[in-house]
Every structure is written in structure tokens, then in C-alpha cells.
Write an enzyme that holds these catalytic residues in place. Sequence first.
Site, PDB file in Angstrom:
ATOM      1  N   LEU A  73      -2.004 -14.026   4.823  1.00  0.00           N
ATOM      2  CA  LEU A  73      -3.169 -14.833   5.179  1.00  0.00           C
ATOM      3  C   LEU A  73      -3.104 -15.269   6.638  1.00  0.00           C
ATOM      4  O   LEU A  73      -2.096 -15.804   7.094  1.00  0.00           O
ATOM      5  CB  LEU A  73      -3.239 -16.069   4.280  1.00  0.00           C
ATOM      6  CG  LEU A  73      -3.570 -15.806   2.808  1.00  0.00           C
ATOM      7  CD1 LEU A  73      -3.300 -17.040   1.966  1.00  0.00           C
ATOM      8  CD2 LEU A  73      -5.025 -15.372   2.662  1.00  0.00           C
ATOM      9  N   ASN A  90      -0.969  -8.973   1.396  1.00  0.00           N
ATOM     10  CA  ASN A  90      -1.812  -9.378   2.513  1.00  0.00           C
ATOM     11  C   ASN A  90      -1.353 -10.744   3.014  1.00  0.00           C
ATOM     12  O   ASN A  90      -1.274 -11.694   2.240  1.00  0.00           O
ATOM     13  CB  ASN A  90      -3.275  -9.448   2.078  1.00  0.00           C
ATOM     14  CG  ASN A  90      -3.841  -8.074   1.749  1.00  0.00           C
ATOM     15  OD1 ASN A  90      -4.442  -7.440   2.595  1.00  0.00           O
ATOM     16  ND2 ASN A  90      -3.620  -7.607   0.522  1.00  0.00           N
ATOM     17  N   LYS A 140       0.818  -1.219   0.000  1.00  0.00           N
ATOM     18  CA  LYS A 140       0.000   0.000   0.000  1.00  0.00           C
ATOM     19  C   LYS A 140       0.849   1.265   0.000  1.00  0.00           C
ATOM     20  O   LYS A 140       0.334   2.368  -0.171  1.00  0.00           O
ATOM     21  CB  LYS A 140      -0.949  -0.016   1.198  1.00  0.00           C
ATOM     22  CG  LYS A 140      -2.008  -1.114   1.111  1.00  0.00           C
ATOM     23  CD  LYS A 140      -2.874  -1.169   2.342  1.00  0.00           C
ATOM     24  CE  LYS A 140      -3.978  -2.218   2.179  1.00  0.00           C
ATOM     25  NZ  LYS A 140      -3.459  -3.571   1.928  1.00  0.00           N
TER      26      LYS A 140
END
Length: 318
Positions: A134, A132, A96
Site C-alpha cells: 500500500l 501489493n 505474481k
Amino acid sequence: QDENGLYLLERALSERFGGREIVAEVANVRDAPRMHELFVRWRPQDVLHAAAHKQVPILEGAPSEAVKTNVVGTRNAVAAAIAAGAERFVLISTDKAVRPTSVMGATKRVAEMVVLRAADAIARPCVVRFGNVLGSAGSVVPLFERQIAERRPVTVTHPEVERYFMTVSEAVGLVIEATYKDLGEICALEMGEPLRVLDLARHMITMAGLVPDLDIPIVFTGLRPGEKMTEDLTDGEELSTRLDCGVTVTQGAALPVDFEFQLQRLIEVAAAGEQAAIRPLLRVLVPSFQLSPGAVRAAEASERTPALAMRSATRRQE
């Protein structure tokens, strides 16, 4: 500063590695004197800096908090590492931070700059960008699991939203590779094609022995402030090289000439709680920072706050 987490971690490590000295210290990265005290006392050789605020929509409403932790906290940790003579400093960053559309992503990009700027004082500074992870704290997977277990609708922001996903073991492996093989300034794991979050939700419902849209409905809630449709691991303007180990290494872009001046302005504005002034200053430091539509609405709402408007007007008169 999570004393309960520290207690449980210390117990687990002591049971697994009995006979090793394990020390848990409670502290806040925002507290520069405390960080300095701990680093000088323990003289760490390797520093892995993961402390950060990470929840994008929440930080859109509290940008000063993102700056205080993600930027000031990182600067404090870097300064403490330099004072203690640390050899390596590894920042755990995020995809991000690449062409960010959120305050979280922009502050993490500034944190990357702070770390890479320390190259003259720390022998091996490094940034590791994650997708991301998990099953990690804050991951969408535990949310989906809970919604499915409770037979409630599974919530997805948008049918076409995509994210890069990696397992915990892949994330740890990437950190070890980047830290101890000295791969380069900014490292990201090649994770193939991004996955539609909708497909992940359908897969998890099916794996639970249920039928998507029949047993468990899927509800689209809309992108939240600061979120974008897709993420990137590297900026197209950065010079990147793919290594045989499946890691992309990027050379950090040149910092602005007035970086320290603009950084100090950002920190002072955040300390004063002037929320409306933070995004413009972040855009000076991170020119690729573009507000998402949801973030624009959040910014406009914060700028209409009477207290902030009055403070800004007073400062202009001064």
C-alpha cells in the site's frame, strides 16, 4: 539508474545519519561489467535486489524488456555478488510469480530460480514474495487517491478481482526477518484473506467523506493483459511451512536439468527482440505459466507484426 531518486535519497540519509559514510552509485542492472566493477569495489556483505520492471500490462507488450531487466539484471547482480564474496543475496519477488499469467510474473519466477541456483556460491540466498504494498510506487492506492481528489470516476478492473495487501512497514519487516533470521529459501508474509479491490475503492471514497456511486462513481474497465482475478503466495506443489512469526517459508522446486541451456536461449531471444518467441520459452522454464485471455490477445497481436514474422521465417530457413 534513477539519478534524481538517488540524489534525494542520499540527501535524506545524510541528514538523518550524519557521520555515516553514504555512497550513491548510478548504474543499470543490465550492465554486467558496471555491476561487477561496483560490487568488487565496495564488497557488500548483504545484497537486497529490488530492481525490476513491475507493471504487468506494459510488459505484456514488451516481453523482451521484462527478460532483460528481471532475468538478465538479476543474473548480473547474482554474478557480481558472488565475485565480491557477498554472504547474503535477497531477491524482492512478487506473488505474481506463483502460477503466473503474465510475462512480469513469469520473469520474476525465473529470477527466483536464478537466485536459488546460487546456493552453492552464496551462503544465504533468499527470495521474499510480496503482495501489493500500500502506498508504494505503482500501487493502486495513489491512483484511487488522485481520482477521488479530482472527483473523477474511480476505475476498478473487475468487481470480483482480489489482491493481497500489505503496508510498507510490513514489507520492510518481512525483508529484515527473512534476511537476518535465515528463515528459508522463499518467504511470504501471511496476510490473511485477500481483499476485493472494489471494497478498497469504496472504503477510500468513504474515508474521503464522500458516498460511493453517488458522489464518486466506480467504473469497471475489465482485466488488463496478464492480470488474473486472484493471486497466490505459494504454489500448491511447493513444500511450505508456516512459522510462528507469521511468515510462510517455502522450499524452492527442483530446477530443470537443462535450466542453464533454456535460460541462455531466453536471454538470446530477448536480446534479438524476438517478442513472439519469448512466451513459449518462458513456459519451458516455468511450466505453470498460463496466458490470461488478455495476454493471449496481446501475444497474437505481436505475432502478427510483419517484422517479427519475417525475422522468424528467416531464422527457420537458416
